[in-house]
Design a protein around this motif. Structure first.
Motif: not given
Length: 361
Positions: A159-172
């Motif tokens: 229920d979470r889009s991949s585009s949202e995950i890639l757009a958010q700040p990274s772990l680093e």
């Protein structure tokens, strides 16, 4: 003296029964003397051995075979099979045979042996061991369909889009931002109040579940927690400390600090009493303040432990246990960041490749 021709009583024998006439009474029969029963030596008569009947052997054999089946399923990690309807039905059958054997005199010994086996190795005990083994090893795929295994390998989060995950700040990026913010908070508080600091523990990265029974490629990030070596006990000082922290986090794009322990929060007074020792911030042994930068994932916590407001010693016992594990000070201020569902920059390429197997995600 009585005439001997008229009676057969003898003188001097008053009270004795009369002597029978010659030849005995008419029609009387002699009774043979009782003969003693022959004595038989118990040593010469071995006791007859009771042979177990068929139901006793059947109970023992059924219990052994059922136990071996359970152990085989345990070694194979088939927890679902152990708790399945078939296995439960078989166990009921085994129990019925064992009980029947216990109610027969000649099968009771073997039935008791079968009962011991059934008590030691059954669906409950073996199933619990299998569940613990499966949980520890993560080997849940044994009873899954191909579709379920495919879903369990999903690299993202349900229920979470991949585009949202890639757009958010990274772990680093999150790590860099949190480290810089914590350093600035420590610097300002040290300059103003003279506090010194202890690094409570290392950074913590925890794999996030994907919502389909497996692990995603995302992680939960918990920064290095820092704690003052000095206690923070005065009420006005606590407010001043939180004001400095609020200045730092708002300068970096986060919302203003929110107090969980304040009566103005949405928490009931009984909850405040339970978690913070009192509903009055002036007498609370714990303060907990929070902020975030929603919709970005960064969350910040500032917690003050004050043992001077802990007359019952409940907080002290808890803090002493924590200190024994981490070496952290018993009281004072602690600050740290938390951010869920982060993707490392090093995993972006693999993440995108694996997503190609899941159209529409």
């Amino acid at each position: 003296m009585v005439d001997p021709k008229r009676t057969r009583y003898l003188a001097g024998t008053e009270g004795a029964p009369p002597v029978p006439p010659p030849g005995g009474y008419h029609g009387a029969r002699r009774t043979a003397a009782p003969v003693a029963a022959p004595l038989v030596s118990t040593a010469e008569a071995p006791a007859e051995k009771q042979q177990a009947n068929a139901i006793g052997w059947a109970a023992l054999l059924a219990a052994i075979l059922f136990a071996l089946t359970l152990l085989g399923a345990l070694l194979a990690g088939a927890t679902g099979l152990i708790y399945g309807v078939t296995m439960l039905t078989l166990q009921l059958v085994v129990v019925g045979v064992v009980v029947a054997a216990l109610f027969t005199a000649r099968g009771r010994a073997l039935g008791a042996s079968a009962l011991i086996i059934a008590l030691m190795l059954n669906v409950a005990t073996v199933g619990a061991a299998s569940a613990l083994q499966t949980s520890a090893s993560g080997s849940y795929s044994g009873q899954k369909t191909a579709e379920q295994k495919h879903e369990g390998a999903f690299p993202g989060v349900k229920d979470r889009s991949s585009s949202e995950i890639l757009a958010q700040p990274s772990l680093e990026e999150v790590r860099e931002q949190s480290d810089a913010t914590l350093a600035e908070i420590r610097r300002r508080l040290s300059d103003r109040f003279g506090y010194t600091w202890t690094e409570v523990g290392p950074e913590d990265l925890r794999p996030e579940r994907n919502g389909y029974g497996g692990e995603s490629m995302l992680v939960q990030y918990i920064s290095v927690p820092w704690a003052t070596n000095e206690p923070v006990q005065d009420y006005e000082r606590k407010l001043d400390v939180m004001e400095v922290i609020d200045e730092v986090v708002t300068e970096r794009g986060m919302y203003g600090m929110y107090s969980f322990n304040d009566p103005s929060s949405s928490l009931d007074s009984t909850i405040l009493q339970k978690f913070y020792g009192s509903s009055d911030p002036r007498t609370q042994h714990t303060w907990e303040w929070y902020t975030d930068n929603y919709p970005d994932p960064l969350r910040f916590y500032a917690v003050i432990h004050d043992l001077s407001n802990d007359p019952a010693g409940e907080l002290r016992a808890e803090r002493e246990a924590d200190s024994a594990k981490t070496g952290e000070p018993l009281e004072g201020l602690q600050i740290y960041f938390l951010a869920p569902e982060l993707l490392s920059e090093a995993d972006v390429e693999e993440f995108e490749e694996r997503l190609q197997e899941y159209p529409g995600s």
